[in-house]
Write a protein that holds these residues in place. Structure first.
Motif, short mmCIF file in Angstrom:
data_model
loop_
_atom_site.label_atom_id
_atom_site.label_comp_id
_atom_site.label_asym_id
_atom_site.label_seq_id
_atom_site.Cartn_x
_atom_site.Cartn_y
_atom_site.Cartn_z
N LEU A 1 -10.38 5.06 0.52
CA LEU A 1 -10.15 5.36 1.94
C LEU A 1 -8.91 4.62 2.43
N ALA A 2 -8.87 3.35 2.09
CA ALA A 2 -7.74 2.52 2.53
C ALA A 2 -6.42 2.99 1.91
N LEU A 3 -6.46 3.30 0.62
CA LEU A 3 -5.25 3.75 -0.08
C LEU A 3 -4.72 5.06 0.51
N SER A 4 -5.62 5.99 0.76
CA SER A 4 -5.19 7.31 1.22
C SER A 4 -4.70 7.25 2.68
N GLU A 5 -5.28 6.36 3.46
CA GLU A 5 -4.87 6.25 4.85
C GLU A 5 -3.44 5.75 5.00
N HIS A 6 -3.08 4.82 4.12
CA HIS A 6 -1.78 4.18 4.32
C HIS A 6 -0.65 4.84 3.55
N GLN A 7 -0.94 5.59 2.58
CA GLN A 7 0.13 6.20 1.78
C GLN A 7 -0.33 7.60 1.37
N ASP B 31 -10.50 -6.06 8.35
CA ASP B 31 -9.05 -6.01 8.61
C ASP B 31 -8.25 -6.58 7.45
N ASP B 32 -8.77 -7.68 6.88
CA ASP B 32 -8.09 -8.28 5.71
C ASP B 32 -8.08 -7.29 4.55
N PHE B 33 -9.22 -6.64 4.35
CA PHE B 33 -9.33 -5.67 3.25
C PHE B 33 -8.32 -4.54 3.45
N GLN B 34 -8.27 -4.02 4.68
CA GLN B 34 -7.34 -2.93 5.00
C GLN B 34 -5.90 -3.34 4.76
N SER B 35 -5.54 -4.52 5.25
CA SER B 35 -4.12 -4.91 5.12
C SER B 35 -3.77 -5.23 3.67
N MET B 36 -4.74 -5.74 2.94
CA MET B 36 -4.45 -6.03 1.53
C MET B 36 -4.19 -4.75 0.75
N ILE B 37 -5.03 -3.75 0.95
CA ILE B 37 -4.85 -2.49 0.24
C ILE B 37 -3.54 -1.81 0.68
N LEU C 164 -18.81 -1.15 8.20
CA LEU C 164 -18.96 -1.53 9.60
C LEU C 164 -17.61 -1.42 10.32
N GLY C 165 -16.56 -1.81 9.60
CA GLY C 165 -15.20 -1.72 10.15
C GLY C 165 -14.82 -0.29 10.48
N TYR C 166 -15.09 0.63 9.54
CA TYR C 166 -14.78 2.05 9.76
C TYR C 166 -15.65 2.61 10.89
N LEU C 167 -16.94 2.20 10.87
CA LEU C 167 -17.89 2.66 11.89
C LEU C 167 -17.39 2.28 13.29
N LYS C 168 -16.99 1.02 13.42
CA LYS C 168 -16.50 0.49 14.69
C LYS C 168 -15.25 1.27 15.14
N ARG C 169 -14.35 1.51 14.21
CA ARG C 169 -13.10 2.17 14.53
C ARG C 169 -13.32 3.61 14.98
#
Lengths: 146, 492
Positions: free
Chosen positions: A23-29, A122-128, B289-294
């Motif tokens: 999810l994180a990878l596809s969202e950002h690139q 947020d850390d996970f998102q920014s790291m990916i 939870l992060g995705y849910l919140k967003r």
């Protein structure tokens, strides 16, 4: 700068973690492509283009979990880095919790980067995002690895 | 200190005298004291001759005087001569006597001096002998003493050697030390020893020997080779101190240390993996939870249920992991007293518990009716069969007509239980790995990698073992062997 889309191979046994990472990878690139395998045996078969993976492309970046069923992550790393046609593929380990021994052993096996999954969303998102951006945009791979 | 000493010191032991080397360091006392004695009678004979000559002259003169056939002048002259003839031998005798007395005195004094010297040497020899004798008594009371010839054949043993080894003296004399070999040391150990003593150097080391009754004893050994004047080894003297208790303590400490190190390693790995497994669902829960919140903030609702489901399964996984760790920590030691366990009852109760899943999988379960009673920790044995049946239902039911067989085979020493399935089986290279703690073969998100590790641990705790084999018609057979019920449990 790299213009062509980057192909990621994600080796992850935990379905939820794989989903989060993808999810994180596809969202950002959005131009990137991602394949996921769920154990070490499948990862090796994928890289060797065996059986069901015969038509799979050679990945540009491998994201590798260490705790994997059947063949462990360190063993997979060893296989990649000892294989002349695979050793130039940037391989990043992404683990849940890493102790010093694992870190040392991964670097002994020439891992390109060692990352630990942050619990914070947020850390996970920014790291990916950083991971994706770094390897697909900033990094200049050798010609053989392209 | 002894390194440079190549000659064998004289020992007072009678046995040792038989094997005394030819070369000695100590000289015999001087033998020249008797050499002056034959001179004395020769001188005596010389003076005796003179006395006889004078007597021969005096005797005719005496006859002439007494015959009175001589003139007065002649008579006086003859008498004078006679007096001289008598007087001379007398004077001679006096001279001879006095000279012989003085000679005797001189000889006596000389002999006296020689006796004093001899006495001194004898005294010091006696002292040395006494000192050596006491040293031998002390050594015999303290250590094993043995002598061997250059080829290693035993030529002398002291009482302590007989006492410790259990062999009689005559059983050992003429034999090689190999008769005491325990088989503990590698060949290279004795090769090194022989190389050292053959070069004339002393050797020291700790040796494990076997006594006549088959028991073992350890000796701190010192072997001194003794060479002759040509530098050739003539015999070995071995002194050994029994150190069995000390050695056993040392080995026990070493073993305990190794076990501790192993336990520490296991603990370290356990803590690491446990923390990994506890943290893993947290990453999942936090992430979704992060995705849910967003999505809620953005007003998007299509993925909300998926995210909630992911969070739920994360919580479930967390609970499973913690439960598994608790089970494992309980299996670490036996808490309950072993009791008679009717395995058949245990199995039927478990089948009852799993009935929902059995129906879901449409599996046929066969329980063979030869299941014996065992003596074990009831809760732990139940856990073992629970894990094996759960595994068979989870991973062994991918065939069209899933079948699970539960039974046992027995020998005099042990009972072997099996749980077999006709699923896709386990590749040979993973058959040992599946029993490793936290190792999972499947990636379905189920399971903690604790179940089979626990099965093996409980089996080992009961003095048995656990393993997996390939079934004839695919599938796996999981075996758990346990000692017969008379056998007591082993300590953790």
């Amino acid at each position: 700068m790299n213009s062509k889309p980057t192909h990621f191979l994600l080796v992850e046994d935990d379905d939820a973690h794989a989903e989060l990472t993808m999810l994180a990878l596809s969202e950002h690139q959005s131009t990137n492509t991602i394949d996921r395998v769920s154990d070490g045996e499948q990862a090796v078969a994928y890289l060797r283009q065996q059986d069901e993976y015969v038509d799979k492309p050679r990945p540009d970046v491998i994201i590798l979990d260490l705790k994997l069923p059947k063949i462990g992550g360190l063993e997979v790393l060893d296989i990649i880095k000892k294989n002349d046609s695979l050793k130039n593929i940037p391989t990043v380990t992404l683990t849940t919790s890493a102790n010093e021994k694992d870190r040392a052993m991964a670097y002994e096996r020439n891992v390109n980067s060692f990352l630990t999954k942050p619990i914070d969303f947020d850390d996970f998102q920014s790291m990916i995002r950083d991971l994706s951006f770094y390897w697909s945009v900033w990094n200049q791979p050798p010609v053989t690895a392209a | 200190m002894l390194k440079n000493q190549t000659h064998r010191p004289k020992t007072p032991s009678p046995e040792a005298n038989n094997s005394m080397p030819a070369h000695r360091t100590m000289n015999s006392p001087p033998e020249s004291a008797n050499e002056t004695a034959p001179m004395k009678p020769r001188k005596w004979r010389k003076w005796h001759t003179w006395f006889l000559i004078l007597a021969a002259i005096a005797a005719p003169l005496h006859l002439a005087v007494t015959s009175q056939s001589l003139t007065a002048l002649h008579f006086d002259l003859a008498r004078l001569l006679l007096a001289v003839a008598y007087a001379l031998p007398c004077i001679g005798l006096v001279i001879i006597h006095s000279s012989s007395v003085s000679r005797e005195n001189a000889a006596k004094q000389k002999a006296g001096n020689e006796i004093t010297e001899r006495q001194r040497i004898e005294n010091s020899l006696a002292d040395a002998r006494m000192s050596l004798g006491s040293q031998k008594v002390a050594l015999d009371g303290f250590a094993i003493v043995a002598e061997t010839d250059p080829s290693g054949t035993i030529t002398y043993v002291n009482d302590m050697f007989c006492e410790v080894s259990g062999y009689a003296r005559e059983e050992m004399i003429g034999q090689n030390h190999r008769m005491l070999n325990s088989g503990h040391h590698p060949k290279s150990f004795f090769i090194e020893m022989w190389r050292t003593i053959a070069a004339g150097n002393p050797w020291r080391g700790e040796i494990k020997n076997r006594a006549k009754d088959g028991s073992y004893y350890w000796v701190d050994t010192y072997i001194m080779p003794f060479t002759n004047a040509q530098g050739k080894v003539e015999q070995h003297l071995a002194i050994r101190r029994v150190i069995t208790d000390q050695k056993e303590n040392e080995l026990a400490i070493q073993k305990a240390n190794e076990e501790l190190e192993k336990a520490n390693d296991q603990l370290e790995r356990f803590v690491y993996t446990a923390s990994h497994d506890i943290k893993s669902p947290l990453v999942t829960i936090q992430g979704f939870l992060g995705y849910l919140k967003r999505d809620i903030q953005d007003g998007a609702t299509d993925r909300l249920l998926t995210f909630v489901n992911r969070i739920e399964s994360g919580v479930r996984k967390m609970n499973e992991n913690i439960q598994g760790l608790l089970d494992l920590s309980r299996a670490g030691r036996l808490t309950a007293e072993p009791v008679d366990v009717n395995v058949e009852t245990v199995i039927y109760e478990l089948i009852e518990d799993h009935s929902k899943r059995i129906l879901e999988k449409n599996a046929i379960i066969t329980v063979h009716d030869n299941l014996p009673e065992i003596r074990a920790d009831h809760a732990q044995i139940t856990q073992v069969f629970d894990n094996l049946i759960t595994n068979a239902l989870k991973y062994g039911c991918d065939a069209d007509n899933p079948m699970i067989d539960i039974g046992s085979t027995s020998t005099d020493e042990e009972v072997r239980f099996f749980v077999s399935d006709n699923g896709s089986g386990i590749a040979p290279e993973y058959r040992d790995k599946v029993f490793e703690l936290f190792h999972r073969l499947s990636v379905d998100g189920e399971g903690t990698g604790i179940g089979l590790a626990l099965v093996r641990r409980v089996a080992e705790l009961h003095g048995g073992s656990a393993w997996v084999e390939s079934n004839k018609n695919n599938g796996s057979i999981f075996w758990v062997s346990l000692p017969r019920k008379e056998v007591s449990l082993v300590a953790a």
